[in-house]
Scaffold this motif. Structure first.
Motif, PDB file in Angstrom:
ATOM      1  N   LEU A  95      30.718   0.519 -17.826  1.00 33.01           N
ATOM      2  CA  LEU A  95      29.891  -0.711 -17.599  1.00 33.01           C
ATOM      3  C   LEU A  95      28.649  -0.173 -16.696  1.00 33.01           C
ATOM      4  O   LEU A  95      28.517  -0.362 -15.619  1.00 33.01           O
ATOM      5  CB  LEU A  95      30.555  -1.968 -16.767  1.00 33.01           C
ATOM      6  N   VAL A  96      27.709   0.664 -17.305  1.00 32.06           N
ATOM      7  CA  VAL A  96      26.617   1.243 -16.799  1.00 32.06           C
ATOM      8  C   VAL A  96      25.564   0.220 -17.007  1.00 32.06           C
ATOM      9  O   VAL A  96      25.189   0.014 -18.128  1.00 32.06           O
ATOM     10  CB  VAL A  96      26.237   2.634 -17.305  1.00 32.06           C
TER      11      VAL A  96
ATOM     12  N   ASP B 293      20.305   1.864 -14.967  1.00 30.99           N
ATOM     13  CA  ASP B 293      20.937   3.174 -14.658  1.00 30.99           C
ATOM     14  C   ASP B 293      20.551   3.905 -15.697  1.00 30.99           C
ATOM     15  O   ASP B 293      21.176   4.993 -15.617  1.00 30.99           O
ATOM     16  CB  ASP B 293      22.159   2.947 -14.005  1.00 30.99           C
ATOM     17  N   LEU B 294      20.220   3.764 -16.957  1.00 37.52           N
ATOM     18  CA  LEU B 294      19.997   4.575 -18.166  1.00 37.52           C
ATOM     19  C   LEU B 294      18.611   5.558 -17.947  1.00 37.52           C
ATOM     20  O   LEU B 294      17.716   5.049 -17.468  1.00 37.52           O
ATOM     21  CB  LEU B 294      19.879   3.713 -19.280  1.00 37.52           C
ATOM     22  N   PRO B 295      18.864   6.668 -18.357  1.00 38.94           N
ATOM     23  CA  PRO B 295      17.591   7.477 -18.191  1.00 38.94           C
ATOM     24  C   PRO B 295      16.612   6.888 -18.968  1.00 38.94           C
ATOM     25  O   PRO B 295      16.734   6.339 -20.379  1.00 38.94           O
ATOM     26  CB  PRO B 295      18.131   8.947 -18.679  1.00 38.94           C
ATOM     27  N   LYS B 296      15.290   6.482 -18.799  1.00 35.06           N
ATOM     28  CA  LYS B 296      14.332   6.120 -19.720  1.00 35.06           C
ATOM     29  C   LYS B 296      14.276   6.835 -21.101  1.00 35.06           C
ATOM     30  O   LYS B 296      13.647   6.409 -21.922  1.00 35.06           O
ATOM     31  CB  LYS B 296      12.803   6.209 -19.166  1.00 35.06           C
ATOM     32  N   THR B 297      14.560   8.362 -20.816  1.00 37.08           N
ATOM     33  CA  THR B 297      14.586   9.020 -21.947  1.00 37.08           C
ATOM     34  C   THR B 297      15.396   8.589 -23.082  1.00 37.08           C
ATOM     35  O   THR B 297      15.362   8.948 -24.354  1.00 37.08           O
ATOM     36  CB  THR B 297      14.615  10.562 -21.852  1.00 37.08           C
ATOM     37  N   ASP B 298      16.208   7.847 -22.870  1.00 35.50           N
ATOM     38  CA  ASP B 298      17.221   7.297 -23.599  1.00 35.50           C
ATOM     39  C   ASP B 298      16.857   5.909 -24.634  1.00 35.50           C
ATOM     40  O   ASP B 298      17.471   5.379 -25.279  1.00 35.50           O
ATOM     41  CB  ASP B 298      18.639   7.201 -23.217  1.00 35.50           C
ATOM     42  N   ARG B 299      15.743   5.424 -23.938  1.00 38.09           N
ATOM     43  CA  ARG B 299      15.171   4.091 -24.599  1.00 38.09           C
ATOM     44  C   ARG B 299      14.255   4.388 -25.598  1.00 38.09           C
ATOM     45  O   ARG B 299      13.289   5.211 -25.356  1.00 38.09           O
ATOM     46  CB  ARG B 299      14.767   3.243 -23.543  1.00 38.09           C
ATOM     47  N   PRO B 300      13.979   3.505 -26.703  1.00 38.00           N
ATOM     48  CA  PRO B 300      15.308   2.379 -27.057  1.00 38.00           C
ATOM     49  C   PRO B 300      16.378   3.212 -27.686  1.00 38.00           C
ATOM     50  O   PRO B 300      16.381   4.316 -28.468  1.00 38.00           O
ATOM     51  CB  PRO B 300      14.383   1.810 -28.246  1.00 38.00           C
TER      52      PRO B 300
ATOM     53  N   ILE C 107      26.313   3.672 -29.456  1.00 38.10           N
ATOM     54  CA  ILE C 107      25.923   2.561 -29.222  1.00 38.10           C
ATOM     55  C   ILE C 107      27.113   1.325 -29.163  1.00 38.10           C
ATOM     56  O   ILE C 107      27.176   0.329 -28.367  1.00 38.10           O
ATOM     57  CB  ILE C 107      24.509   1.931 -30.255  1.00 38.10           C
ATOM     58  N   LEU C 108      27.729   1.547 -30.410  1.00 39.08           N
ATOM     59  CA  LEU C 108      28.942   0.479 -30.461  1.00 39.08           C
ATOM     60  C   LEU C 108      29.951   0.806 -29.418  1.00 39.08           C
ATOM     61  O   LEU C 108      30.610  -0.271 -28.979  1.00 39.08           O
ATOM     62  CB  LEU C 108      29.693   0.626 -31.820  1.00 39.08           C
ATOM     63  N   ARG C 109      30.220   1.622 -28.890  1.00 41.45           N
ATOM     64  CA  ARG C 109      31.043   2.038 -27.626  1.00 41.45           C
ATOM     65  C   ARG C 109      30.375   1.671 -26.198  1.00 41.45           C
ATOM     66  O   ARG C 109      31.178   1.705 -25.374  1.00 41.45           O
ATOM     67  CB  ARG C 109      31.708   3.487 -27.699  1.00 41.45           C
ATOM     68  N   SER C 110      29.140   1.506 -26.415  1.00 40.31           N
ATOM     69  CA  SER C 110      28.665   1.118 -25.120  1.00 40.31           C
ATOM     70  C   SER C 110      28.542  -0.411 -24.952  1.00 40.31           C
ATOM     71  O   SER C 110      28.810  -1.120 -25.629  1.00 40.31           O
ATOM     72  CB  SER C 110      26.969   1.545 -25.218  1.00 40.31           C
ATOM     73  N   PRO C 111      28.341  -0.670 -23.188  1.00 35.90           N
ATOM     74  CA  PRO C 111      28.361  -2.287 -23.183  1.00 35.90           C
ATOM     75  C   PRO C 111      26.864  -2.787 -23.476  1.00 35.90           C
ATOM     76  O   PRO C 111      26.601  -4.010 -23.062  1.00 35.90           O
ATOM     77  CB  PRO C 111      28.619  -2.397 -21.738  1.00 35.90           C
ATOM     78  N   TYR C 112      25.923  -2.174 -24.276  1.00 37.88           N
ATOM     79  CA  TYR C 112      24.362  -2.467 -24.199  1.00 37.88           C
ATOM     80  C   TYR C 112      24.328  -3.572 -25.106  1.00 37.88           C
ATOM     81  O   TYR C 112      24.972  -3.404 -26.542  1.00 37.88           O
ATOM     82  CB  TYR C 112      23.614  -1.464 -24.361  1.00 37.88           C
ATOM     83  N   ILE C 113      23.831  -4.629 -24.871  1.00 30.62           N
ATOM     84  CA  ILE C 113      23.509  -5.795 -25.824  1.00 30.62           C
ATOM     85  C   ILE C 113      22.178  -5.698 -26.301  1.00 30.62           C
ATOM     86  O   ILE C 113      21.031  -5.923 -25.514  1.00 30.62           O
ATOM     87  CB  ILE C 113      23.748  -7.276 -24.676  1.00 30.62           C
TER      88      ILE C 113
ATOM     89  N   PHE D  45      25.661 -11.721 -15.058  1.00 31.71           N
ATOM     90  CA  PHE D  45      26.574 -10.633 -15.429  1.00 31.71           C
ATOM     91  C   PHE D  45      25.936  -9.961 -16.788  1.00 31.71           C
ATOM     92  O   PHE D  45      26.170  -8.758 -16.845  1.00 31.71           O
ATOM     93  CB  PHE D  45      27.775 -11.342 -15.927  1.00 31.71           C
ATOM     94  N   TYR D  46      25.430 -10.721 -17.640  1.00 29.62           N
ATOM     95  CA  TYR D  46      25.103 -10.199 -19.047  1.00 29.62           C
ATOM     96  C   TYR D  46      23.665  -9.467 -19.041  1.00 29.62           C
ATOM     97  O   TYR D  46      23.553  -8.750 -19.843  1.00 29.62           O
ATOM     98  CB  TYR D  46      25.309 -11.155 -20.133  1.00 29.62           C
ATOM     99  N   GLU D  47      22.901 -10.095 -18.388  1.00 30.15           N
ATOM    100  CA  GLU D  47      21.291  -9.681 -18.465  1.00 30.15           C
ATOM    101  C   GLU D  47      21.110  -8.275 -18.074  1.00 30.15           C
ATOM    102  O   GLU D  47      20.358  -7.522 -18.733  1.00 30.15           O
ATOM    103  CB  GLU D  47      20.375 -10.584 -17.765  1.00 30.15           C
ATOM    104  N   PRO D  48      21.656  -7.788 -17.066  1.00 28.12           N
ATOM    105  CA  PRO D  48      21.824  -6.468 -16.680  1.00 28.12           C
ATOM    106  C   PRO D  48      22.216  -5.263 -17.956  1.00 28.12           C
ATOM    107  O   PRO D  48      21.908  -4.059 -17.892  1.00 28.12           O
ATOM    108  CB  PRO D  48      22.474  -6.240 -15.287  1.00 28.12           C
ATOM    109  N   PHE D  49      22.940  -5.785 -18.695  1.00 25.51           N
ATOM    110  CA  PHE D  49      23.285  -4.923 -19.821  1.00 25.51           C
ATOM    111  C   PHE D  49      22.609  -5.174 -21.029  1.00 25.51           C
ATOM    112  O   PHE D  49      22.982  -4.594 -22.162  1.00 25.51           O
ATOM    113  CB  PHE D  49      24.860  -5.087 -20.151  1.00 25.51           C
TER     114      PHE D  49
END
Length: 767
Positions: A572-573, A577-584, A594-600, A627-631
């Motif tokens: 649950l990161v 806390d994700l590097p900006k270079t990982d977005r989107p 992506i499927l193994r991450s908590p990201y919504i 709880f959910y918006e930060p992910f």
């Protein structure tokens, strides 16, 4: 960095300066439509640079055979392509025998595009030095008529600046077009005839497989020095027809070509009368002339804006954003044809295919109910009723029985035509959105007639689907839903998605409630429906068991419903806390990661809290939001609007405002780096919801319209109108006061911040 070349303006979308890198994005942003057809903002003249050509006719599609590595039982046989239609806007231009092409001109300056949303007209202007050193100034105006929706008009003016020159215009029609996203490079169109008669040209063509018969047509006239200049037959072959106009133009003078064009289609005319119908339309347009037709366009748009406009004082970018969204929604769908629906890209691109997603029911219907009248929203509901038999067929293909219906994720004619298995088979929550729209329509309009006439049959078939889709878990002693995908498509093939389970329970409960209501109030309809569906009391009792004993994942430590079983097993990161270079992440990460991450991707649990907010306390909403918006990465266009509404309800106006800006300027600022593929039309209704339901706090509570208005500190004031049960209410909100003004003949009682307020016709009430 987001794109930032669109100039801020209250009523116009403006681009200044020519940059080849922006051409495809601008082709999307400056798109025009009239509900019956539309087109990307491609240049009329030839352009050899990177471009995405696109013209589209509402309801015309091609069933492109599914392309998969291995076949799955029940898999859709085709993916419905929104077809690039024959091109009628083209005008080749030659200056002293050299073709005008902005990609090869020695210099392009004073380039400007303007989409005037108030009047529904697109203008482009520039100065250029051609490759043979002729200096010219060009102004092009274009619009698609709302009054005569089979026709559009172009005015193309060239001023020769320093030396005399010969100007040749070659307005043309071209059916030798292709789609960018063909699976097998099939031929989508078959042209049967091209003809040129005087100053008119026609191309008759039909779609392969679906056999939509079309006539693409044009008429062109040339004016110079106050005179009408005659043209002559240009080129003609099996897919191309043009006229040619040639004129010596003196330095400092202007020459103007006017072109009318469009489509007549067998959906609206007899197939053998399309050319006749085209001639009839051209006669109307020519009699009005470009300026006369444009005046009608201005009046038609003024009427639309009178009801649907949202005025924001003190924030130009926010104002431009909401008007752009409202403008594009009205360009896409006007409610004049119940056979049509609201495609996710409208008339701006081909991506996603199909004309209908669950977006219509979840996001668009509230906009159309409040800014049109109940007839428009009812047509959208009737569209689903007309597809009920196909929805039952779709479910049957997947092994369901007894009249259970699974509405398609993507469709043109009621058949499922989506090609990604994890969505086609698993994203079954779309059934719930359709049932919710029936409830929402009655809640808002007070018109119950749809339910006994049509809606109850839809609800019964959906309840049957949910009843068959669950399993009884001996371990949990509950009914569970296995192998689904919720609105958050970054989680596939999960068990007990909370949103889907909650929708299923609600749908069953609501259907049983409506059965009792129709039985007691509409006995003739009830007996007709029971006879048709063969529904029994025993079957209804089996539904109740499922609804009462549905499993909802919950965690006591956090005090929240879990998005699905096992959500807390993830690392649950938080997004921050994700590097900006990982977005989107959808463009930077593998699908496995992506499927193994908590990201919504978009609101999931919070989507349920939005639909059914009366079932949950403000404290529960706050816990789940926190709880959910930060992910949540908001990489779906449908995500920011729901979060904006929820943040406003929690009184977090700065956060609500930022989400509003993101949803309203999603395409203008290209947040997701994909605007060149087309606009996000259906999510634009969410922008309207962000203001009216979010900041305005509009709800229907206990059959009364209710408001809890707030205002972002960046705004001085804002105002909007809603049509509530054929009463027009104007709401104006400032930091100091809220005023309400009612149009109509009868007073109406509303609630403002929980207190009763009675509105009287034509009186301004200040709260």
């Amino acid at each position: 960095m987001n794109q930032n070349y669109i100039k801020a303006d209250k009523w116009c979308i403006v681009e200044e300066g020519f940059d080849k890198e922006n051409v495809k994005s601008s082709e999307s942003i400056f798109s025009i439509g009239n509900g019956a057809m539309g087109q990307r903002a491609n240049f009329e003249e030839s352009y050899s640079g990177a471009t995405f050509q696109g013209s589209y006719i509402a309801g015309v599609y091609y069933p492109d055979k599914t392309r998969v590595g291995w076949w799955k039982n029940g898999y859709p046989e085709y993916f419905a392509k929104v077809l690039n239609a024959p091109n009628w806007i083209g005008i080749r231009v030659y200056i002293n025998e050299q073709e005008l092409d902005l990609s090869t001109c020695k210099k392009v300056s004073a380039f400007r595009r303007e989409l005037n949303m108030k009047e529904g007209c697109y203008t482009r202007s520039f100065e250029a030095v051609t490759s043979n050193n002729i200096e010219i100034e060009v102004t092009v105006r274009r619009f698609l008529s709302l009054d005569i929706d089979e026709i559009g008009a172009i005015s193309y003016s060239i001023k020769v600046l320093k030396a005399n020159a010969e100007v040749v215009f070659e307005p043309y029609l071209d059916s030798g077009i292709t789609n960018e996203d063909s699976n097998w490079d099939d031929k989508f169109w078959n042209t049967t005839n091209t003809s040129i008669i005087g100053d008119r040209a026609f191309i008759e063509a039909h779609t392969m497989k679906t056999n939509f018969q079309t006539c693409t047509f044009m008429q062109a006239t040339l004016q110079y020095d106050g005179k009408h200049i005659a043209g002559e037959v240009g080129k003609r072959n099996e897919t191309y027809a043009s006229l040619e106009f040639k004129q010596k133009v003196l330095a400092g003078t202007t020459i103007t070509l006017t072109k009318f064009g469009g489509y007549t289609v067998s959906r609206n005319h007899k197939a053998n009368e399309l050319v006749t119908a085209a001639n009839t339309v051209l006669v109307k347009a020519i009699s009005l002339g470009f300026d006369g037709l444009l005046e009608l366009q201005k009046k038609a748009w003024a009427s639309i804006w009178e009801m649907s406009d949202i005025v924001i004082e003190g924030d130009v970018k926010a104002q431009q954003g909401i008007r752009f969204n409202i403008f594009q929604l009205n360009q896409t769908y006007l409610g004049t044809d119940s056979r049509l629906n609201i495609g996710p890209k409208g008339f701006t691109g081909e991506k996603y295919g199909g004309s209908t997603y669950w977006d219509t029911e979840a996001y668009c219907i509230p906009f159309y109910m409040a800014t049109k009248d109940d007839k428009v929203a009812k047509k959208l509901l009737k569209y689903r009723y007309n597809h009920l038999e196909k929805a039952i067929e779709n479910a049957t293909k997947l092994g369901f029985s007894n009249g259970a219906a699974l509405y398609p994720m993507v469709t043109m004619n009621g058949e499922e035509c989506h090609n990604e298995w994890e969505i086609t088979f698993e994203e079954i929550h779309r059934n719930g959105a359709i049932a919710f729209a029936i409830y929402n329509y009655y809640r808002y309009t007070g018109d119950y007639s749809y339910i006994p006439e049509m809606g109850l049959e839809v609800l019964i078939s959906i309840a049957r689907f949910w009843h068959q889709r669950v399993n009884f878990s001996e371990d949990k002693n509950k009914y569970v839903m296995l192998g689904v995908t919720g609105p958050n498509e970054y989680e596939n093939n999960v068990n007990n998605n909370w949103y889907t389970n909650y929708l299923a329970k609600w749908c069953i409960d609501y259907t049983l409630e409506q059965l009792d209501k129709v039985k007691n109030g509409y006995p003739d309809d009830y007996h007709r429906i029971i006879g048709k569906t063969k529904l029994t009391d025993r079957e209804c009792e089996s539904w109740k068991k499922v609804a009462v004993n549905m499993h909802f994942p919950y965690d006591k430590k956090y005090g929240v419903f879990l998005q699905q079983d096992g959500f807390l097993d993830k690392h649950l990161v938080k997004v921050n806390d994700l590097p900006k270079t990982d977005r989107p992440i959808n463009q930077k990460w593998s699908w496995d990661r992506i499927l193994r991450s908590p990201y919504i991707k978009q609101a999931d649990v919070l989507q349920g809290f939005y639909f059914f907010e009366e079932d949950f306390s403000l404290e529960q909403l706050q816990k789940h939001f926190d709880f959910y918006e930060p992910f949540t990465v908001h990489e779906s266009s449908l995500s920011p609007c729901v979060h904006s509404i929820q943040a406003a309800k929690l009184g977090r106006m700065e956060q609500a405002y930022n989400f509003y800006l993101r949803t309203s300027r999603l395409d203008l600022d290209d947040y997701n780096k994909e605007v060149e593929e087309g606009l996000h039309i259906t999510s634009m209704a969410g922008t309207w919801m962000s203001i009216v339901e979010g900041f305005g706090g509009m709800r229907v509570i206990n059959d009364k319209l209710s408001f809890q208005p707030q205002i972002p500190e960046q705004w001085n004031a804002y105002s909007f109108k809603v049509n509530f049960r054929n009463r027009i209410i104007k709401v104006h909100v400032s930091a100091k006061a809220v005023t309400f003004q009612l149009s109509g003949s009868k007073e109406v009682s509303i609630r403002v911040n929980g207190e009763k307020v009675v509105l009287y016709p034509d009186e301004i009430i200040t709260v």
